[in-house]
Design a protein around this motif. Structure first.
Motif, mmCIF file in Angstrom:
data_model
loop_
_atom_site.group_PDB
_atom_site.id
_atom_site.type_symbol
_atom_site.label_atom_id
_atom_site.label_comp_id
_atom_site.label_asym_id
_atom_site.label_seq_id
_atom_site.Cartn_x
_atom_site.Cartn_y
_atom_site.Cartn_z
ATOM 1 N N ALA A 116 0.823 -1.206 0.000
ATOM 2 C CA ALA A 116 0.000 0.000 0.000
ATOM 3 C C ALA A 116 0.859 1.259 0.000
ATOM 4 O O ALA A 116 0.578 2.221 -0.718
ATOM 5 N N ALA A 117 1.924 1.271 0.810
ATOM 6 C CA ALA A 117 2.786 2.456 0.882
ATOM 7 C C ALA A 117 3.448 2.730 -0.459
ATOM 8 O O ALA A 117 3.556 3.871 -0.901
ATOM 9 N N ALA A 118 3.905 1.665 -1.133
ATOM 10 C CA ALA A 118 4.560 1.831 -2.434
ATOM 11 C C ALA A 118 3.588 2.389 -3.456
ATOM 12 O O ALA A 118 3.940 3.245 -4.271
ATOM 13 N N PHE A 165 1.601 10.433 5.027
ATOM 14 C CA PHE A 165 1.529 10.809 6.441
ATOM 15 C C PHE A 165 0.334 10.119 7.090
ATOM 16 O O PHE A 165 0.442 9.513 8.156
ATOM 17 N N ARG A 166 -0.813 10.187 6.451
ATOM 18 C CA ARG A 166 -2.025 9.584 7.004
ATOM 19 C C ARG A 166 -1.939 8.060 7.013
ATOM 20 O O ARG A 166 -2.445 7.409 7.929
ATOM 21 N N MET A 184 -2.213 0.347 11.459
ATOM 22 C CA MET A 184 -1.322 0.106 10.337
ATOM 23 C C MET A 184 -0.183 -0.825 10.772
ATOM 24 O O MET A 184 0.555 -0.517 11.702
ATOM 25 N N SER A 185 -0.082 -1.984 10.125
ATOM 26 C CA SER A 185 0.940 -2.948 10.513
ATOM 27 C C SER A 185 1.937 -3.234 9.394
ATOM 28 O O SER A 185 2.910 -3.944 9.603
ATOM 29 N N HIS A 227 9.587 17.450 5.937
ATOM 30 C CA HIS A 227 9.667 16.220 6.717
ATOM 31 C C HIS A 227 8.574 16.198 7.774
ATOM 32 O O HIS A 227 7.909 17.215 8.018
ATOM 33 N N ALA A 228 8.385 15.061 8.403
ATOM 34 C CA ALA A 228 7.317 14.900 9.393
ATOM 35 C C ALA A 228 7.547 13.619 10.184
ATOM 36 O O ALA A 228 8.314 12.736 9.773
ATOM 37 N N VAL A 229 6.867 13.521 11.327
ATOM 38 C CA VAL A 229 6.858 12.293 12.130
ATOM 39 C C VAL A 229 5.393 11.898 12.312
ATOM 40 O O VAL A 229 4.689 12.487 13.145
ATOM 41 N N PRO A 230 4.902 10.938 11.529
ATOM 42 C CA PRO A 230 3.495 10.578 11.647
ATOM 43 C C PRO A 230 3.182 9.628 12.795
ATOM 44 O O PRO A 230 2.034 9.521 13.217
ATOM 45 N N ARG A 231 4.208 8.949 13.299
ATOM 46 C CA ARG A 231 3.904 7.846 14.208
ATOM 47 C C ARG A 231 5.040 7.582 15.180
ATOM 48 O O ARG A 231 6.207 7.599 14.801
ATOM 49 N N VAL A 232 4.703 7.348 16.439
ATOM 50 C CA VAL A 232 5.649 6.857 17.438
ATOM 51 C C VAL A 232 5.322 5.391 17.674
ATOM 52 O O VAL A 232 4.158 5.017 17.813
#
Length: 367
Positions: A2-4, A19-20, A27-28, A268-273
């Motif tokens: 999906a990301a690709a 980002f979303r 999301m795994s 740039h961004a940080v969508p997830r920890v």
């Protein structure tokens, strides 16, 4: 994957879509995320300036000799350098303690100053340590003041309202953090780097950092340094325009990222920890004790067992990131108009961080 597929689509919302995608709680699929602990694909080895930092100075900053570091670049991102944890055993603890106990102290500025009386934010550590020490695992427990911390600014204090620095809003930059930054910058080929401003970000599992580029510094020829501690995260590095799809990569505890040259002004961004990949409460690198033998002139200090217990409790659910910048070139001054700027800070606590939290009374921005 999906990301690709999202990356190939491109278009106006390419960065936002990814980002979303990575922001999703369920999301795994992380196969598309670059992992510098097992470099492959677009990752290549970067050369460091080993002779620019003596082993003694590296030790004084809590770092391994530069000859032992591994450094990587990414195809398509000239000037980007990723250094997986080069810290000596136990030395990450010093920086965590500084970020929680010392750096939030006045005269430095934090998000809590926006809606709390000055006397209430003088000793966040003292007001929070008992609550953190007793903390269990329930996410519904009330958060301490330290857990409500979102950002702290150092040196030239960033004005979130005007997105500028000014000459009249400045406090002394921490000498230990300046020394660490100077050694890392020199190792990456930037001798004479001056740490003049710092933004510390404090993340929890429900936190993110929106899409942005760091362009407020007057001198863009000097690098942006990023240090991460605690839980892991996904970092998205895009292009000079928001329409360009970003590359996703993991950042783990102790990792250092350097953005210079072409990469200095990229979005740039940080969508997830994320929980650290070892599956333990804390990464094993934070379980390591500090040597009792510190070199002469070391900026690293031993943490008491009591202090580290508080820090460890905090980090079980959190990540800390320090970004260090040189604002002015040698001999450069601020434009006259910025000298008259006030000390205004962010219009709201969430202008830098976004998070899904029941404690928030307003809807956060999506980017």
């Amino acid at each position: 994957m999906a990301a690709a597929a999202l990356t190939r689509e491109g278009g106006e919302d390419a960065f936002r879509r990814l980002f979303r995608f990575y922001r999703q709680r369920d999301m795994s699929d992380l196969r598309g995320v670059v992992d510098f602990s097992a470099p492959a694909g677009q990752v290549f080895r970067s050369q460091l300036s080993i002779s620019s930092v003596s082993d003694q100075d590296a030790y004084r900053a809590g770092l391994q000799p530069v000859s032992q570091w591994k450094a990587y670049g990414l195809n398509g991102y000239p000037g980007f350098i990723f250094i997986p944890n080069p810290f000596l055993p136990g030395c990450q603890r010093h920086w965590v303690k500084q970020c929680l106990k010392l750096y939030p102290q006045k005269p430095n500025v934090c998000n809590l100053d926006l809606h709390m009386a000055p006397e209430k934010t003088i000793d966040l550590w003292g007001q929070s340590k008992e609550q953190l020490r007793r903390k269990g695992s329930s996410k519904w427990e009330p958060r301490s003041l330290l857990e409500k911390l979102r950002w702290v600014t150092l040196g030239y204090h960033y004005n979130w309202d005007t997105k500028k620095y000014s000459a009249n809003h400045h406090t002394p930059f921490p000498s230990d953090l300046a020394f660490l930054s100077e050694q890392v910058a020199a190792a990456c080929g930037f001798q004479g780097f001056q740490a003049q401003a710092g933004i510390l970000n404090y993340y929890h599992f429900d936190s993110s950092l929106g899409i942005h580029a760091d362009e407020s510094e007057l001198d863009h020829s000097r690098p942006l340094l990023s240090f991460s501690f605690g839980q892991s995260s996904i970092f998205l590095l895009g292009g000079l325009k928001r329409e360009e799809a970003p590359t996703a990569m993991f950042m783990h505890s102790g990792d250092i990222m350097v953005m210079s040259g072409f990469s200095r002004l990229l979005y740039h961004a940080v969508p997830r920890v994320l929980r650290n990949p070892e599956g333990t409460a804390l990464p094993s690198c934070l379980d390591q004790a500090l040597s009792s033998d510190l070199p002469v002139g070391s900026v690293i200090e031993h943490s008491s067992d009591e202090d580290w217990h508080v820090c460890a409790k905090y980090l079980q659910f959190s990540r800390i990131n320090m970004t260090i910048r040189q604002v002015l070139a040698e001999g450069q001054k601020f434009p006259e108009e910025s000298r008259s700027n006030g000390k205004g800070q962010a219009p709201s606590e969430d202008s830098h961080h976004q998070e899904n939290s029941r404690a928030k009374r307003h809807k956060p921005n999506t980017d």
